[in-house]
Write an enzyme that holds these catalytic residues in place. Structure first.
Site, PDB file in Angstrom:
ATOM      1  N   TRP A 177       0.825  -1.216   0.000  1.00 50.35           N
ATOM      2  CA  TRP A 177       0.000   0.000   0.000  1.00 50.35           C
ATOM      3  C   TRP A 177       0.855   1.262   0.000  1.00 50.35           C
ATOM      4  O   TRP A 177       0.522   2.238  -0.663  1.00 50.35           O
ATOM      5  CB  TRP A 177      -0.983   0.000   1.169  1.00 50.35           C
ATOM      6  CG  TRP A 177      -2.013  -1.085   1.021  1.00 50.35           C
ATOM      7  CD1 TRP A 177      -2.229  -2.137   1.860  1.00 50.35           C
ATOM      8  CD2 TRP A 177      -2.955  -1.246  -0.057  1.00 50.35           C
ATOM      9  NE1 TRP A 177      -3.233  -2.929   1.381  1.00 50.35           N
ATOM     10  CE2 TRP A 177      -3.698  -2.414   0.214  1.00 50.35           C
ATOM     11  CE3 TRP A 177      -3.239  -0.517  -1.223  1.00 50.35           C
ATOM     12  CZ2 TRP A 177      -4.712  -2.880  -0.638  1.00 50.35           C
ATOM     13  CZ3 TRP A 177      -4.239  -0.985  -2.067  1.00 50.35           C
ATOM     14  CH2 TRP A 177      -4.963  -2.138  -1.784  1.00 50.35           C
ATOM     15  N   ASP A 189      -1.951   6.357   6.574  1.00 53.48           N
ATOM     16  CA  ASP A 189      -2.955   5.456   6.029  1.00 53.48           C
ATOM     17  C   ASP A 189      -3.291   4.475   7.154  1.00 53.48           C
ATOM     18  O   ASP A 189      -2.483   3.621   7.499  1.00 53.48           O
ATOM     19  CB  ASP A 189      -2.386   4.725   4.805  1.00 53.48           C
ATOM     20  CG  ASP A 189      -3.365   3.708   4.223  1.00 53.48           C
ATOM     21  OD1 ASP A 189      -4.449   3.507   4.804  1.00 53.48           O
ATOM     22  OD2 ASP A 189      -3.030   3.106   3.175  1.00 53.48           O
ATOM     23  N   LYS A 197     -12.653  -2.303   6.511  1.00 53.58           N
ATOM     24  CA  LYS A 197     -11.957  -3.192   7.446  1.00 53.58           C
ATOM     25  C   LYS A 197     -12.498  -3.039   8.872  1.00 53.58           C
ATOM     26  O   LYS A 197     -12.877  -4.020   9.478  1.00 53.58           O
ATOM     27  CB  LYS A 197     -10.456  -2.934   7.405  1.00 53.58           C
ATOM     28  CG  LYS A 197      -9.812  -3.571   6.165  1.00 53.58           C
ATOM     29  CD  LYS A 197      -9.122  -2.618   5.258  1.00 53.58           C
ATOM     30  CE  LYS A 197      -8.755  -3.289   3.937  1.00 53.58           C
ATOM     31  NZ  LYS A 197      -7.981  -2.415   3.069  1.00 53.58           N
TER      32      LYS A 197
END
Ligand SMILES: *Cc1c(COP(=O)(O)O)cnc(C)c1O
Length: 360
Positions: free
Chosen positions: A102, A172, A196
């Site tokens: 990511w 993030d 999530k």
């Protein structure tokens, strides 16, 4: 069919009380005679929902008044572009700690709009650790410094935040927001896709310090500009109404159950159950250096691919689903977000024990 325990990295499980409440309110929300899915986003009823969602996350994370909370679309992946577009007006450069798949994408997008410097990387060991950082590594004139607090694919997490001095820290937090305590004042900006720990896929939460708003590059599309969304209280255009409603229910439930502090305790217990087993197993091994292990995503391997396959298949047959690992790490991965009950983790560990005994 009985509900399964879903160990997917995302979308992931939602708390059963939230699903039940949403189901009960599906056809008639609060005496309106309509579903939240059908409701005008300009109606007073919806106004109360979105304001409630904002109040909910503000309370849970103790977000100070000088931070805005935005409910956006486009996933965390859009933030990879939106953050540099909005902050490169300060200076067209940012520092990144490269800890996995990511962060690589975040770096790739930032490079389109300015300089994205990698200050440290754990790529040399397949991202199985978090690099050591100190203040001297960061450029004091950069617009921001970026980290991924929890690396969903590799299963690592930052145990301490880097000291970046006066440079705003951007995180993030997609895969561990609300799972453990964070002091929001240590960050300039936090973003997280919902699927999530918050809600179904479709809404992205951005928590941004006010002084970082209004610095966007001139090329920034209207829909990518934090100022527009901040000024319009996330109602510039039609927001992901239903996702925000579910997020509110999740926030309310968390609050009623002891908030993030209690959640963190439970998450530590759940993760310890799996790691303790892995540390004592002769068949399964964790892939991450002990001190950097994630509370949310636990990758592990067996001796060979055939055993992996058997394990995943047999687990699926008893309602433990989506345990296949990401191809970049291999093996298995158990994602145990907030909504994964302790019983689900216990069932997984019991199954691993039994599998090891019967497959020697
Ligand atoms: C899942 C995830 C993303 C991507 O989120 P999308 O909402 O699919 O764009 C980005 N970063 C992290 C850390 C993630 O876990």
């Amino acid at each position: 069919m009985a509900r399964v325990y879903n160990f997917s990295a995302g979308p992931s499980m939602l708390p059963e009380p939230v699903l039940k409440k949403a189901a009960a309110e599906m056809l008639d929300y609060n005496g309106t005679g309509e579903s939240v899915m059908e409701m005008s986003h300009r109606s007073p009823e919806y106004q109360a929902i979105i304001e409630g969602a904002e109040a909910g996350i503000r309370g849970l994370m103790n977000i100070p008044a000088n931070y805005k909370v935005l409910f956006l679309q486009g996933g965390a992946s859009s933030q990879f572009a939106m953050v540099p577009l909005n902050l490169f007006g300060i200076a067209p450069k940012a520092d990144f700690v490269h800890t996995g798949t990511w962060s690589k994408k975040a770096i790739g997008e930032a490079k389109r709009y300015g300089t994205a410097r990698t200050v440290a990387s754990s790529e040399d060991k397949n991202f199985s650790y978090i690099p050591k950082l100190d203040k001297s590594m960061f450029d004091p004139t950069a617009a921001y410094a970026h980290i991924t607090t929890n690396n969903t694919i590799e299963g690592t997490r930052f145990r301490e935040l880097p000291d970046t001095g006066s440079v705003p820290l951007v995180a993030d937090m997609s895969s561990n927001i609300l799972s453990e305590f964070y002091d929001v004042t240590k960050f300039g900006l936090i973003y997280a896709g919902a699927q999530k720990n918050i809600a179904p896929a479709g809404v992205t939460v951005v928590i941004v310090r006010e002084d970082l708003i209004g610095k966007a590059l001139a090329i920034t599309p209207t829909m990518f500009n934090y100022k527009i969304h901040a000024d319009e209280k996330s109602l510039y255009n039609t927001p992901p109404c239903y996702c925000i409603y579910i997020a509110k229910l999740v926030f309310d439930l968390l609050k009623d159950n002891g908030g993030v502090a209690r959640m963190q305790k439970i998450n530590e217990q759940k993760a310890a159950m799996v790691y303790d087993f892995l540390d004592n197993s002769k068949m399964f091994k964790g892939t991450v250096e002990t001190q950097f292990r994630s509370l949310m995503n636990i990758p592990f391997t067996s001796p060979n691919e055939e055993t992996d396959k058997q394990f995943i298949k047999k687990a699926g047959a008893i309602g433990l689903i989506n345990l296949k690992g990401h191809r970049s790490v291999g093996g298995m991965r158990a994602s145990i977000y907030n909504a994964m009950p302790v019983e689900g983790v216990k069932k997984l560990v019991d199954f691993m024990k039994e599998f090891e005994l019967t497959n020697k």
